[in-house]
Scaffold this active site. Structure first.
Site, PDB file in Angstrom:
ATOM      1  N   TYR A  14       0.767  -1.382  -0.329  1.00  0.00           N
ATOM      2  CA  TYR A  14      -0.134  -0.080   0.355  1.00  0.00           C
ATOM      3  C   TYR A  14       0.991   1.310   0.005  1.00  0.00           C
ATOM      4  O   TYR A  14       0.158   2.475   0.188  1.00  0.00           O
ATOM      5  CB  TYR A  14      -1.010  -0.442   1.278  1.00  0.00           C
ATOM      6  CG  TYR A  14      -1.812  -1.152   1.207  1.00  0.00           C
ATOM      7  CD1 TYR A  14      -2.887  -1.007   0.656  1.00  0.00           C
ATOM      8  CD2 TYR A  14      -1.832  -2.063   2.278  1.00  0.00           C
ATOM      9  CE1 TYR A  14      -3.706  -2.691   0.732  1.00  0.00           C
ATOM     10  CE2 TYR A  14      -1.859  -3.071   2.699  1.00  0.00           C
ATOM     11  CZ  TYR A  14      -3.860  -3.200   1.374  1.00  0.00           C
ATOM     12  OH  TYR A  14      -4.589  -4.245   1.950  1.00  0.00           O
ATOM     13  N   HIS A  19      -4.044   6.818  -0.571  1.00  0.00           N
ATOM     14  CA  HIS A  19      -5.235   6.038   0.843  1.00  0.00           C
ATOM     15  C   HIS A  19      -4.060   6.957   1.647  1.00  0.00           C
ATOM     16  O   HIS A  19      -4.170   6.282   3.259  1.00  0.00           O
ATOM     17  CB  HIS A  19      -5.647   5.392   1.163  1.00  0.00           C
ATOM     18  CG  HIS A  19      -6.592   4.777   2.089  1.00  0.00           C
ATOM     19  ND1 HIS A  19      -7.266   5.598   1.903  1.00  0.00           N
ATOM     20  CD2 HIS A  19      -7.664   4.175   2.722  1.00  0.00           C
ATOM     21  CE1 HIS A  19      -8.568   5.543   2.822  1.00  0.00           C
ATOM     22  NE2 HIS A  19      -9.006   4.588   2.751  1.00  0.00           N
ATOM     23  N   TYR A  64      -3.341  -0.566  10.663  1.00  0.00           N
ATOM     24  CA  TYR A  64      -4.302  -0.349   8.903  1.00  0.00           C
ATOM     25  C   TYR A  64      -5.208   0.411   9.016  1.00  0.00           C
ATOM     26  O   TYR A  64      -5.966   1.344   9.937  1.00  0.00           O
ATOM     27  CB  TYR A  64      -5.343  -1.602   8.338  1.00  0.00           C
ATOM     28  CG  TYR A  64      -4.318  -2.691   8.017  1.00  0.00           C
ATOM     29  CD1 TYR A  64      -3.975  -3.149   6.388  1.00  0.00           C
ATOM     30  CD2 TYR A  64      -3.604  -4.206   8.900  1.00  0.00           C
ATOM     31  CE1 TYR A  64      -3.619  -3.511   5.832  1.00  0.00           C
ATOM     32  CE2 TYR A  64      -2.887  -3.997   8.118  1.00  0.00           C
ATOM     33  CZ  TYR A  64      -2.709  -4.355   7.078  1.00  0.00           C
ATOM     34  OH  TYR A  64      -2.034  -5.524   6.614  1.00  0.00           O
ATOM     35  N   ASN A  66      -8.440   1.547   8.886  1.00  0.00           N
ATOM     36  CA  ASN A  66      -9.822   1.960   9.843  1.00  0.00           C
ATOM     37  C   ASN A  66      -9.770   1.496  11.351  1.00  0.00           C
ATOM     38  O   ASN A  66     -10.303   2.116  12.047  1.00  0.00           O
ATOM     39  CB  ASN A  66     -10.700   0.712   9.245  1.00  0.00           C
ATOM     40  CG  ASN A  66     -11.346   1.447   7.850  1.00  0.00           C
ATOM     41  OD1 ASN A  66     -10.865   2.065   7.356  1.00  0.00           O
ATOM     42  ND2 ASN A  66     -11.329   0.383   7.014  1.00  0.00           N
ATOM     43  N   ASP A  91      -5.964  11.991   3.067  1.00  0.00           N
ATOM     44  CA  ASP A  91      -6.201  11.822   1.956  1.00  0.00           C
ATOM     45  C   ASP A  91      -8.089  12.380   2.143  1.00  0.00           C
ATOM     46  O   ASP A  91      -8.684  11.729   2.651  1.00  0.00           O
ATOM     47  CB  ASP A  91      -5.841  10.991   0.981  1.00  0.00           C
ATOM     48  CG  ASP A  91      -7.191   9.896   2.301  1.00  0.00           C
ATOM     49  OD1 ASP A  91      -6.080   8.513   3.150  1.00  0.00           O
ATOM     50  OD2 ASP A  91      -7.209   9.048   1.114  1.00  0.00           O
ATOM     51  N   ASN A 112     -13.308   6.553   6.984  1.00  0.00           N
ATOM     52  CA  ASN A 112     -13.429   5.278   8.593  1.00  0.00           C
ATOM     53  C   ASN A 112     -11.975   6.069   9.678  1.00  0.00           C
ATOM     54  O   ASN A 112     -11.940   5.504  10.874  1.00  0.00           O
ATOM     55  CB  ASN A 112     -13.181   3.937   8.163  1.00  0.00           C
ATOM     56  CG  ASN A 112     -14.777   3.393   7.556  1.00  0.00           C
ATOM     57  OD1 ASN A 112     -15.769   4.010   7.876  1.00  0.00           O
ATOM     58  ND2 ASN A 112     -14.546   3.174   6.216  1.00  0.00           N
TER      59      ASN A 112
END
Length: 203
Positions: A14, A19, A64, A66, A91, A112
């Site tokens: 990622y 994100h 992560y 969220n 973002d 989230n």
């Protein structure tokens, strides 16, 4: 001590995603201001440093995106700091690419990661929202944010990263408006509306 954190997902998979804009900014600040080495603690990577005489803790939650509030709550508890001392970079699809806005408090606007922070910390932390634009179709939002920044994106994002680093002392002094103005002065946003472009079938 002030706490600067970013929203993002761990692992190389990622690393270059839109994100992960918050992580990318925090990494750049780590390098620019010669912070100490990253350490794994509190479900996060943390690094201590000093910017203009102000002690700062950089944080990259490894929970992560969220679940970032869970990690940050552990950090605030350990260091005995209030949520007011936290600034989060992330973002924002509801801002055009290259726009930046700073605010304290308010809602989560469907983000989230911010929702998690609000659940664990309350609403008083400061948010630095980095516009990445909306893909124009709600169904495409997740693929959009989990895709890497394109070469076109980097034409505005890399100057913004540098501008955030240059203007950081204003943010640390609590002059949010001056920080925001300085970033936009140093790295003006491109004149491009992604929603209109999507309607025209442009990339």
């Amino acid at each position: 001590m002030l706490i600067l954190t970013g929203q993002g997902n761990p692992t190389d998979r990622y690393a270059k995603n839109r994100h992960n804009a918050g992580f990318i900014v925090v990494d750049a600040l780590h390098t620019r201001y010669n912070f100490g080495p990253w350490r794994s603690k509190f479900e996060s990577l943390i690094a201590e440093g000093n910017v203009g005489g102000q002690k700062v803790l950089l944080v990259k939650p490894q929970t992560y995106y969220n679940e970032t509030g869970r990690a940050l709550s552990k950090i605030l508890q350990f260091y005995k700091r209030p949520a007011d001392d936290v600034t989060v970079f992330y973002d924002e699809i509801d801002l055009a690419p290259g726009r930046l806005r700073v605010k304290r408090g308010g809602g989560h606007s469907g983000n989230n990661g911010v929702r998690s922070m609000m659940a664990h910390l309350g609403e008083s932390f400061r948010r630095v929202r980095i516009g990445i634009g909306h893909p124009g179709d709600k169904a495409m939002v997740m693929p959009h944010v989990l895709s890497d920044f394109t070469k076109a994106d980097l034409q505005w994002f890399e100057p913004m990263i540098d501008a955030i680093g240059s203007a950081l002392p204003f943010l640390l002094d609590g002059d949010d408006e001056r920080f925001q103005t300085e970033v936009m002065r140093l790295a003006p946003a491109p004149k491009h509306d992604p929603k209109q472009a999507a309607k025209r079938g442009e990339a």
